[in-house]
Write a protein that holds these residues in place. Structure first.
Motif, PDB file in Angstrom:
ATOM      1  N   TYR A 132     -46.226  11.496 -12.744  1.00  0.00           N
ATOM      2  CA  TYR A 132     -45.682  10.988 -11.494  1.00  0.00           C
ATOM      3  C   TYR A 132     -46.686  10.109 -10.757  1.00  0.00           C
ATOM      4  CZ  TYR A 132     -41.760  11.362  -8.233  1.00  0.00           C
ATOM      5  OH  TYR A 132     -40.647  11.096  -7.471  1.00  0.00           O
ATOM      6  N   SER A 133     -47.747  10.716 -10.271  1.00  0.00           N
ATOM      7  CA  SER A 133     -48.713   9.971  -9.463  1.00  0.00           C
ATOM      8  C   SER A 133     -50.125  10.170  -9.991  1.00  0.00           C
ATOM      9  CB  SER A 133     -48.638  10.421  -7.999  1.00  0.00           C
ATOM     10  OG  SER A 133     -47.358  10.157  -7.469  1.00  0.00           O
ATOM     11  N   ILE A 134     -50.995   9.218  -9.636  1.00  0.00           N
ATOM     12  CA  ILE A 134     -52.390   9.237 -10.079  1.00  0.00           C
ATOM     13  C   ILE A 134     -53.314   9.263  -8.868  1.00  0.00           C
ATOM     14  CG2 ILE A 134     -54.192   8.014 -11.367  1.00  0.00           C
ATOM     15  CD1 ILE A 134     -52.017   6.484 -12.812  1.00  0.00           C
ATOM     16  N   GLY A 135     -54.326  10.113  -8.930  1.00  0.00           N
ATOM     17  CA  GLY A 135     -55.440  10.046  -8.001  1.00  0.00           C
ATOM     18  C   GLY A 135     -56.710   9.802  -8.792  1.00  0.00           C
ATOM     19  N   HIS A 159     -62.595   9.473 -12.696  1.00  0.00           N
ATOM     20  CA  HIS A 159     -61.723  10.360 -13.451  1.00  0.00           C
ATOM     21  C   HIS A 159     -60.319  10.283 -12.856  1.00  0.00           C
ATOM     22  CE1 HIS A 159     -65.199  13.084 -15.065  1.00  0.00           C
ATOM     23  NE2 HIS A 159     -65.277  11.828 -15.460  1.00  0.00           N
ATOM     24  N   LEU A 160     -59.331  10.232 -13.748  1.00  0.00           N
ATOM     25  CA  LEU A 160     -57.942  10.126 -13.328  1.00  0.00           C
ATOM     26  C   LEU A 160     -57.305  11.515 -13.291  1.00  0.00           C
ATOM     27  CD1 LEU A 160     -58.676   7.261 -14.584  1.00  0.00           C
ATOM     28  CD2 LEU A 160     -56.226   7.039 -15.012  1.00  0.00           C
ATOM     29  N   GLN A 212     -53.396  17.016 -14.626  1.00  0.00           N
ATOM     30  CA  GLN A 212     -54.280  16.780 -15.766  1.00  0.00           C
ATOM     31  C   GLN A 212     -55.357  15.763 -15.382  1.00  0.00           C
ATOM     32  OE1 GLN A 212     -52.845  16.912 -19.923  1.00  0.00           O
ATOM     33  NE2 GLN A 212     -50.854  16.297 -19.063  1.00  0.00           N
ATOM     34  N   GLU A 213     -56.545  15.965 -15.940  1.00  0.00           N
ATOM     35  CA  GLU A 213     -57.689  15.087 -15.674  1.00  0.00           C
ATOM     36  C   GLU A 213     -58.067  14.336 -16.948  1.00  0.00           C
ATOM     37  OE1 GLU A 213     -62.406  15.394 -14.239  1.00  0.00           O
ATOM     38  OE2 GLU A 213     -61.180  17.209 -14.499  1.00  0.00           O
ATOM     39  N   ASP A 235     -60.578  10.724 -18.532  1.00  0.00           N
ATOM     40  CA  ASP A 235     -61.505   9.643 -18.237  1.00  0.00           C
ATOM     41  C   ASP A 235     -60.745   8.314 -18.333  1.00  0.00           C
ATOM     42  OD1 ASP A 235     -61.348   8.823 -20.929  1.00  0.00           O
ATOM     43  OD2 ASP A 235     -63.318   9.636 -21.465  1.00  0.00           O
ATOM     44  N   THR A 236     -61.433   7.203 -18.120  1.00  0.00           N
ATOM     45  CA  THR A 236     -60.751   5.914 -18.044  1.00  0.00           C
ATOM     46  C   THR A 236     -60.253   5.416 -19.405  1.00  0.00           C
ATOM     47  OG1 THR A 236     -62.898   4.800 -18.176  1.00  0.00           O
ATOM     48  CG2 THR A 236     -61.971   5.170 -15.974  1.00  0.00           C
ATOM     49  N   ASN A 237     -60.631   6.094 -20.483  1.00  0.00           N
ATOM     50  CA  ASN A 237     -60.128   5.744 -21.808  1.00  0.00           C
ATOM     51  C   ASN A 237     -58.978   6.649 -22.244  1.00  0.00           C
ATOM     52  OD1 ASN A 237     -61.946   3.564 -22.389  1.00  0.00           O
ATOM     53  ND2 ASN A 237     -63.562   5.098 -22.665  1.00  0.00           N
ATOM     54  N   GLY A 238     -58.585   7.538 -21.351  1.00  0.00           N
ATOM     55  CA  GLY A 238     -57.471   8.426 -21.671  1.00  0.00           C
ATOM     56  C   GLY A 238     -57.863   9.708 -22.363  1.00  0.00           C
ATOM     57  N   THR A 239     -59.154   9.975 -22.446  1.00  0.00           N
ATOM     58  CA  THR A 239     -59.611  11.223 -23.069  1.00  0.00           C
ATOM     59  C   THR A 239     -59.329  12.395 -22.133  1.00  0.00           C
ATOM     60  OG1 THR A 239     -61.353  10.036 -24.231  1.00  0.00           O
ATOM     61  CG2 THR A 239     -61.583  12.439 -24.061  1.00  0.00           C
TER      62      THR A 239
END
Length: 335
Positions: free
Chosen positions: A120-123, A129-130, A141-142, A144-148
């Motif tokens: 839904y939303s991203i912080g 960290h996303l 869910q957390e 990194d910027t590469n989707g790991t």
């Protein structure tokens, strides 16, 4: 007095009353016209005096390929200016350069680590960290910027669980989450441990029915939007109710439902997406005074259909999730 004389007097009274009414109407009509024209002119002048924005660029189309969307929902920036977009129906996150060049994507439908059931939303935290509100899995869910995949949380404790969370925002005053299914706001630390919670089900001050949107200004004031209740409620960073503003309608500064998400820029301007019924983004001072209106209904450049989220970059450009047109649109302030 004779009957005939009495009738003559009554007729004179009627004629005099009729004349008075006619005279009053002749006087009132120009006055009413003047007042109506003044109000319309004031409205037009007020709207024309608002800040202006111009369309800059767009990207995206309907589909499942790279750079395509099926019901995009949120847009967010990391510290390098990269852009992240959640895809509700594609159950993925896509990463772009600041001008919309596709970089990578991750996610499939499911409940495993790195999978989503309506992201839904991203912080994004200060370490880039996303944190993704994975709504139908009732978790955060957390990555990194590469989707790991890094971590996940199903609540603030083993017994106090999230229920369909819909928004998350980071600030120096804490991390704030709209725990939508529980009709509450959560303030948590960087390990998502509970610091404070507030809200009960209802429409009064400090109450929510489907809290949907949240952001925080530079003073720590927390702005909360409810999906089907026009306007915002404002709290201090510990949940004390301060004020509320906004009313129902389609006029300048009013809101139609469903009302979508809130974003606050570095100068404490408040941006609220007015949703499917009246697709536009409105910009306000913190007290609710209207500053700008961005977008009109349609599919052309600068037009919107069912917009969802908006984010503002460091230059003041607006990145709007134009859900109904399956694209991101960028608007810049006219200097």
């Amino acid at each position: 007095m004779s009957l005939a004389g009495d009738r003559v007097i009554k007729l004179k009274v009627i004629l005099m009353s009729s004349c008075r009414r006619s005279l009053i109407n002749k006087l009132l009509f120009p006055l009413a016209f003047f007042l109506t024209a003044t109000i319309l002119l004031y409205t037009l002048v007020s709207v024309s005096a608002l800040e202006q924005y111009k369309f800059v660029e767009k990207w995206g189309s309907f589909g499942t390929g790279n750079g395509q969307f099926e019901r995009p929902h949120d847009v967010a920036f990391d510290s390098k200016g990269n852009v992240y977009v959640t895809g509700r129906d594609n159950n993925n996150i896509q990463k772009f350069t600041h001008n919309g060049t596709f970089i990578l994507k991750w996610g499939t439908k499911g409940s495993g680590d790195g999978q989503f059931n309506i992201p839904y939303s991203i912080g994004i935290d200060p370490q880039d960290h996303l944190f993704v509100a994975d709504r139908e899995n009732s978790r955060i869910q957390e990555f990194d910027t590469n989707g790991t995949f890094i971590n996940k949380w199903y609540g603030v404790s083993a017994t106090d669980k999230f229920k369909r969370p819909e928004d998350i925002t980071f600030s120096p005053f804490g991390i704030f989450i709209t725990d939508t299914g529980n009709d509450r706001v959560l303030k948590v630390d960087n390990k998502l441990n509970l610091i404070k919670q507030w809200g009960t089900k209802g429409t009064g001050n400090g109450q929510f029915i489907h809290p949907h949107a949240i952001d925080v200004d530079s003073k720590g004031n927390v702005y909360v939007g409810v999906l089907n209740q026009p306007g915002v409620q404002v709290f201090d960073s510990n949940g004390t109710f301060l004020t509320r503003w906004g009313s129902a309608g389609t006029g300048p500064g009013q809101f139609s439902v469903p009302q979508e998400h809130i974003a606050i820029d570095k100068n404490d301007y408040i941006y609220i997406v007015d949703g499917a019924s009246n697709p536009r983004v409105q910009k306000f001072f913190t007290n609710g005074t209207l500053v700008a209106i961005i977008g009109t209904k349609g599919s052309g450049d600068g037009q919107l259909l069912k917009p969802e989220h908006v984010s503002i970059d460091d230059m003041g450009n607006l990145y709007v999730v134009d859900r109904g047109n399956a694209r991101i649109q960028v608007f810049a302030p006219v200097k």
